[in-house]
Design a protein around this motif. Structure first.
Motif, PDB file in Angstrom:
ATOM      1  N   SER A   1      30.655  37.703  38.616  1.00  0.00           N
ATOM      2  CA  SER A   1      29.460  38.467  38.244  1.00  0.00           C
ATOM      3  C   SER A   1      29.483  39.874  38.853  1.00  0.00           C
ATOM      4  O   SER A   1      28.199  40.277  39.050  1.00  0.00           O
ATOM      5  CB  SER A   1      28.450  37.464  38.385  1.00  0.00           C
ATOM      6  OG  SER A   1      28.680  36.427  37.647  1.00  0.00           O
ATOM      7  N   GLU A   2      30.470  40.542  39.479  1.00  0.00           N
ATOM      8  CA  GLU A   2      30.436  41.718  39.928  1.00  0.00           C
ATOM      9  C   GLU A   2      30.886  42.798  39.381  1.00  0.00           C
ATOM     10  O   GLU A   2      32.185  42.336  38.658  1.00  0.00           O
ATOM     11  CB  GLU A   2      30.930  41.527  41.639  1.00  0.00           C
ATOM     12  CG  GLU A   2      30.983  42.742  42.479  1.00  0.00           C
ATOM     13  CD  GLU A   2      31.430  42.768  43.733  1.00  0.00           C
ATOM     14  OE1 GLU A   2      30.893  43.290  44.845  1.00  0.00           O
ATOM     15  OE2 GLU A   2      32.615  41.937  43.990  1.00  0.00           O
TER      16      GLU A   2
ATOM     17  N   PHE B   1      41.149  34.073  40.336  1.00  0.00           N
ATOM     18  CA  PHE B   1      40.645  32.900  40.441  1.00  0.00           C
ATOM     19  C   PHE B   1      41.036  31.821  41.302  1.00  0.00           C
ATOM     20  O   PHE B   1      41.376  30.586  40.797  1.00  0.00           O
ATOM     21  CB  PHE B   1      40.470  32.624  39.023  1.00  0.00           C
ATOM     22  CG  PHE B   1      39.895  33.345  38.078  1.00  0.00           C
ATOM     23  CD1 PHE B   1      38.494  33.412  37.869  1.00  0.00           C
ATOM     24  CD2 PHE B   1      40.631  34.182  37.208  1.00  0.00           C
ATOM     25  CE1 PHE B   1      37.757  34.450  36.968  1.00  0.00           C
ATOM     26  CE2 PHE B   1      39.748  35.017  36.269  1.00  0.00           C
ATOM     27  CZ  PHE B   1      38.599  35.059  36.216  1.00  0.00           C
ATOM     28  N   GLY B   2      41.457  32.280  42.445  1.00  0.00           N
ATOM     29  CA  GLY B   2      42.035  31.442  43.354  1.00  0.00           C
ATOM     30  C   GLY B   2      43.454  30.952  43.166  1.00  0.00           C
ATOM     31  O   GLY B   2      44.050  30.242  43.855  1.00  0.00           O
TER      32      GLY B   2
ATOM     33  N   MET C   1      32.410  32.937  44.921  1.00  0.00           N
ATOM     34  CA  MET C   1      33.660  32.873  44.562  1.00  0.00           C
ATOM     35  C   MET C   1      34.314  34.035  44.346  1.00  0.00           C
ATOM     36  O   MET C   1      34.073  35.119  43.838  1.00  0.00           O
ATOM     37  CB  MET C   1      33.950  32.008  43.104  1.00  0.00           C
ATOM     38  CG  MET C   1      35.307  31.830  42.663  1.00  0.00           C
ATOM     39  SD  MET C   1      35.364  31.269  41.007  1.00  0.00           S
ATOM     40  CE  MET C   1      37.189  31.312  40.788  1.00  0.00           C
ATOM     41  N   SER C   2      35.670  34.014  45.044  1.00  0.00           N
ATOM     42  CA  SER C   2      36.661  35.275  44.733  1.00  0.00           C
ATOM     43  C   SER C   2      37.302  35.222  43.440  1.00  0.00           C
ATOM     44  O   SER C   2      38.282  34.459  43.420  1.00  0.00           O
ATOM     45  CB  SER C   2      37.440  35.258  45.933  1.00  0.00           C
ATOM     46  OG  SER C   2      36.924  35.469  47.310  1.00  0.00           O
ATOM     47  N   VAL C   3      36.949  36.194  42.627  1.00  0.00           N
ATOM     48  CA  VAL C   3      37.798  36.278  41.363  1.00  0.00           C
ATOM     49  C   VAL C   3      38.922  37.184  41.492  1.00  0.00           C
ATOM     50  O   VAL C   3      40.303  36.770  41.139  1.00  0.00           O
ATOM     51  CB  VAL C   3      36.846  37.084  40.466  1.00  0.00           C
ATOM     52  CG1 VAL C   3      37.606  37.437  39.050  1.00  0.00           C
ATOM     53  CG2 VAL C   3      35.648  36.339  39.873  1.00  0.00           C
ATOM     54  N   ILE C   4      39.087  38.052  42.316  1.00  0.00           N
ATOM     55  CA  ILE C   4      40.062  38.936  42.946  1.00  0.00           C
ATOM     56  C   ILE C   4      40.146  38.880  44.327  1.00  0.00           C
ATOM     57  O   ILE C   4      39.307  39.196  44.905  1.00  0.00           O
ATOM     58  CB  ILE C   4      39.951  40.358  42.560  1.00  0.00           C
ATOM     59  CG1 ILE C   4      40.309  40.586  40.745  1.00  0.00           C
ATOM     60  CG2 ILE C   4      41.395  41.294  42.903  1.00  0.00           C
ATOM     61  CD1 ILE C   4      40.010  42.040  40.374  1.00  0.00           C
ATOM     62  N   LEU C   5      41.551  38.484  44.886  1.00  0.00           N
ATOM     63  CA  LEU C   5      41.683  38.599  46.292  1.00  0.00           C
ATOM     64  C   LEU C   5      43.239  39.025  46.664  1.00  0.00           C
ATOM     65  O   LEU C   5      43.968  38.349  46.292  1.00  0.00           O
ATOM     66  CB  LEU C   5      41.398  37.127  47.080  1.00  0.00           C
ATOM     67  CG  LEU C   5      41.464  36.861  48.326  1.00  0.00           C
ATOM     68  CD1 LEU C   5      40.437  37.711  49.144  1.00  0.00           C
ATOM     69  CD2 LEU C   5      41.504  35.513  48.852  1.00  0.00           C
TER      70      LEU C   5
ATOM     71  N   LYS D   1      30.024  37.963  33.555  1.00  0.00           N
ATOM     72  CA  LYS D   1      31.099  38.582  33.764  1.00  0.00           C
ATOM     73  C   LYS D   1      31.456  39.372  34.920  1.00  0.00           C
ATOM     74  O   LYS D   1      30.707  39.946  35.602  1.00  0.00           O
ATOM     75  CB  LYS D   1      31.368  39.178  32.454  1.00  0.00           C
ATOM     76  CG  LYS D   1      31.328  38.540  31.002  1.00  0.00           C
ATOM     77  CD  LYS D   1      32.135  37.310  30.867  1.00  0.00           C
ATOM     78  CE  LYS D   1      31.529  36.611  29.408  1.00  0.00           C
ATOM     79  NZ  LYS D   1      32.287  35.460  29.515  1.00  0.00           N
ATOM     80  N   THR D   2      32.755  39.379  35.469  1.00  0.00           N
ATOM     81  CA  THR D   2      33.292  39.937  36.406  1.00  0.00           C
ATOM     82  C   THR D   2      33.839  41.301  35.830  1.00  0.00           C
ATOM     83  O   THR D   2      34.776  41.112  34.994  1.00  0.00           O
ATOM     84  CB  THR D   2      34.054  39.427  37.368  1.00  0.00           C
ATOM     85  OG1 THR D   2      33.353  38.133  37.944  1.00  0.00           O
ATOM     86  CG2 THR D   2      34.599  40.320  38.368  1.00  0.00           C
ATOM     87  N   VAL D   3      33.752  42.623  36.312  1.00  0.00           N
ATOM     88  CA  VAL D   3      34.204  43.767  35.633  1.00  0.00           C
ATOM     89  C   VAL D   3      34.909  44.594  36.766  1.00  0.00           C
ATOM     90  O   VAL D   3      34.282  44.869  37.633  1.00  0.00           O
ATOM     91  CB  VAL D   3      33.417  44.552  34.828  1.00  0.00           C
ATOM     92  CG1 VAL D   3      34.177  45.758  34.128  1.00  0.00           C
ATOM     93  CG2 VAL D   3      32.539  43.769  33.677  1.00  0.00           C
TER      94      VAL D   3
END
Length: 241
Positions: free
Chosen positions: A30-31, A64-65, A1-5, A184-186
């Motif tokens: 989770s990146e 988050f889309g 899933m793309s958290v930031i795009l 978490k994504t950081v």
């Protein structure tokens, strides 16, 4: 899933000063993702666009889309700016309780959460000290605790270790890696390359508002003899520091 795009995300100030040009960027779930570049490269502009503090001159950005102009993703987002402005008359616990109430946390959950976070960022030994007596590094850590209050899925950090001493930086690295383990994504913007090299899965390099490249550090050591610092200077052609 793309958290930031982002797609062709651009920003020009005053019709003349180009801060960001056609940025295509994707940060996954989770990146730990790092954004590096010289001063004036567009790092802060990128963050401000993602947080909808400023509007783009062109292109799109999503969290988050959802377009960054939306509101549903806000509860999933935590942010620590480079310059933290805190209410100096508070203590650490009272400040976190104040913001926790604004976030809608229940009193019982909030007390436990504040206690956990103060220990997590290493401020549990000064519960009665007023923030005006905090060092710069302590304020930075309290800002991090504040950003984590509502247990966000995405944490955006702008120069998070700039005011920390070596011990604080090591603790910060351990904290970021722990957040990753928790799923978490950081997203970190920093000019301290050694910090990013120790925690990031991938890094993007900006120069004069242009994306120069994205590198996967998880396989970097296997394929290259260069350090992240050497990669950085080769990528920007040694034109800037």
């Amino acid at each position: 899933m793309s958290v930031i795009l982002t797609r062709k995300l651009s920003k020009t100030y005053g019709g003349r000063t180009v801060a960001l040009t056609d940025l295509d960027l994707e940060v996954r779930e989770s990146e730990v993702f790092g954004l590096i570049g010289p001063n004036g490269s567009g790092k802060s502009t990128t963050i401000h666009l993602l947080l909808n503090f400023i509007r783009p001159s062109g292109g799109t950005a999503q969290l988050f889309g959802e377009p960054v102009t939306g509101t549903r993703h806000r509860r999933r987002l935590g942010y620590v700016p480079e310059s933290i402005n805190l209410h100096m008359y508070h203590t650490g616990p009272s400040l976190l309780k104040y913001y926790g109430q604004l976030s809608g946390l229940t009193p019982r959950h909030l007390s436990q959460r504040v206690e956990e976070l103060l220990e997590y960022v290493g401020l549990d030994d000064v519960p009665k000290r007023r923030i005006r007596k905090y060092s710069k590094g302590m304020k930075q850590r309290l800002g991090l605790a504040q950003a984590l209050l509502h247990d966000p899925d995405l944490l955006v950090l702008d120069e998070p270790t700039s005011n920390m001493d070596p011990v604080g930086r090591r603790e910060f690295r351990e904290l970021v890696l722990d957040l990753k383990k928790k799923g978490k994504t950081v997203f970190i913007s920093s000019h301290i390359l050694s910090e990013l090299g120790a925690v990031c899965d991938r890094v993007a390099i900006l120069q004069r508002g242009i994306l120069k490249g994205v590198e996967d550090l998880r396989t970097w050591d296997e394929a290259n003899d260069d350090s992240l610092e050497e990669l950085f200077f080769k990528t920007i052609d040694g034109e800037e520091a």
